[in-house]
Design an enzyme around this catalytic site. Structure first.
Site, short mmCIF file in Angstrom:
data_model
loop_
_atom_site.label_atom_id
_atom_site.label_comp_id
_atom_site.label_asym_id
_atom_site.label_seq_id
_atom_site.Cartn_x
_atom_site.Cartn_y
_atom_site.Cartn_z
N ASP A 61 7.95 35.69 54.32
CA ASP A 61 8.95 34.63 54.30
C ASP A 61 8.84 33.87 55.62
OD1 ASP A 61 11.53 33.14 54.17
OD2 ASP A 61 11.94 34.50 52.50
N SER A 110 10.94 27.29 36.34
CA SER A 110 12.29 26.79 36.15
C SER A 110 12.46 26.11 34.81
CB SER A 110 12.61 25.78 37.27
OG SER A 110 13.82 25.10 37.02
N TYR A 115 10.80 18.11 41.99
CA TYR A 115 10.90 19.57 41.94
C TYR A 115 10.36 20.11 40.62
CZ TYR A 115 12.99 24.07 40.92
OH TYR A 115 13.18 25.38 40.51
N LYS A 133 6.81 22.42 39.74
CA LYS A 133 6.79 23.69 39.01
C LYS A 133 5.85 23.60 37.80
CE LYS A 133 9.60 26.35 41.33
NZ LYS A 133 9.13 27.61 41.95
#
Length: 340
Positions: free
Chosen positions: A31, A124, A148, A152
């Site tokens: 991360d 998503s 966005y 994806k």
């Protein structure tokens, strides 16, 4: 088995760490801490009584990713790292393509060099766009309405193309609906570092007194009470879907070499039904104000979930009251998130 979890210090990633550790796997977290706190991983260790490795790195750093995969002997990757705010993607599409597309490509290239060929991808329901069919099946046409959602979808194409090019690759593409809730311990949960972009944490901040009221955008949709309807899924159910997907990849079956499934409950709740559930959980009123619809919002969207049940033996277990109870427990124990 050693699982690399990218974005593992974040909301969904930290819950996935708990699930994979409790299932007996070793976990390594990568991360960059741009939208997360390392404290979440210390909390994961408290919940599970198990240690996990942490490497602060960026998925766009291919050399670092290759080194981490090799050094820790990773055998599979669960890929959460990415940017995820629709409105922000409209303002800064370059950042979204850089992180979500270029980052995923560099991660996959590092995996190839390190000899790791299994990945579970965080996609998503945003890729579907306005629903033409309800509940929304995985076969629904893809028509994402934001950078966005498009990033994806491009990443999904990349995984499918890579799988078709070489049978050694195995991918699970999981399309999330609306994750909410928190671990029952109250030790980890959703920790917005700025103004919450999602409904549940915003309501929680209103309930706790951090915000004056909730704005409800639109009350003239063709739903039970006129407000927007979404498929909310408990984050613990969501990450258990990742474990089930990982187990399906291990079977070696052709049907699970590269597959896509929705992760949702198959049930939609309106904004006002979410508000009422929070009022039950908190035993206090949630003030709200009706405002005009926002551009780009759809009236209702909820998942068809039969494929996940058939292919990976997964169904959501928790209902809306469970989600709100656990979200409120997290907020009560951590009024300012991990900053406490």
């Amino acid at each position: 088995m050693t699982i690399l979890i990218t974005g593992g210090a974040g909301y969904i990633g930290s819950h996935a760490c708990v699930t994979f550790l409790e299932a007996g796997h070793d976990v390594v977290v990568v991360d960059n801490l741009a939208n997360a706190r390392e404290e979440s991983l210390r909390r994961v260790a408290r919940i599970t009584g198990k240690s996990l490795a942490f490497e602060q790195a960026d998925i766009r750093d291919g050399a670092a990713m290759e080194r981490i995969l090799r050094d820790h002997g990773c055998t599979a990757v669960v890929h959460f790292a990415g940017l995820k705010v629709v409105g922000e993607s409209l303002r800064d599409p370059l950042a979204y393509y850089d992180v979500n597309v270029t980052g995923t490509q560099r991660l996959l290239s590092a995996m190839e060099r390190a000899g790791v060929h299994q990945l579970i991808f965080s996609s998503s329901a945003n890729i579907y766009g306005p629903p033409q069919i309800l509940p929304v099946p995985e076969s629904h046409p893809a028509a994402p309405m934001s950078p966005y959602g498009r990033t994806k979808r491009i990443a999904e194409h990349l995984l499918n193309d890579l799988s078709a090019s070489d049978p050694k690759w195995r991918f699970a593409i999981l399309r999330y609906f609306n994750p909410v809730g928190a671990h029952e311990s109250g030790l980890i949960g959703e920790n917005p570092l700025d103004v919450p972009q999602n409904l549940c944490p915003f309501i929680a901040q209103v309930a706790s007194g951090r915000r004056e009221k909730l704005m409800v955008y639109g009350n003239d949709y063709e739903t039970r009470d006129g407000t927007g309807l979404r498929d909310y899924i408990h984050v613990v159910d969501l990450v258990e879907g990742h474990l089930k997907a990982y187990e399906a990849l291990q079977t070696g079956a052709d049907a699970t070499r590269c597959f896509t499934v929705n992760l949702g409950t198959g049930t939609g709740y309106t904004v006002l039904e979410m508000v009422r559930a929070f009022e039950r959980a908190t035993n206090r009123p949630i003030p709200f104000e009706i405002a005009p619809r926002r551009d780009g919002d759809v009236g209702e969207c909820y998942a068809e979930t039969q494929k996940a049940a058939d292919l990976i033996d997964w169904r959501a277990r928790f209902g809306l009251d469970d989600m709100c109870r656990d979200a409120w427990n997290w907020v009560c124990k951590n009024p300012t998130g991990f900053e406490d």
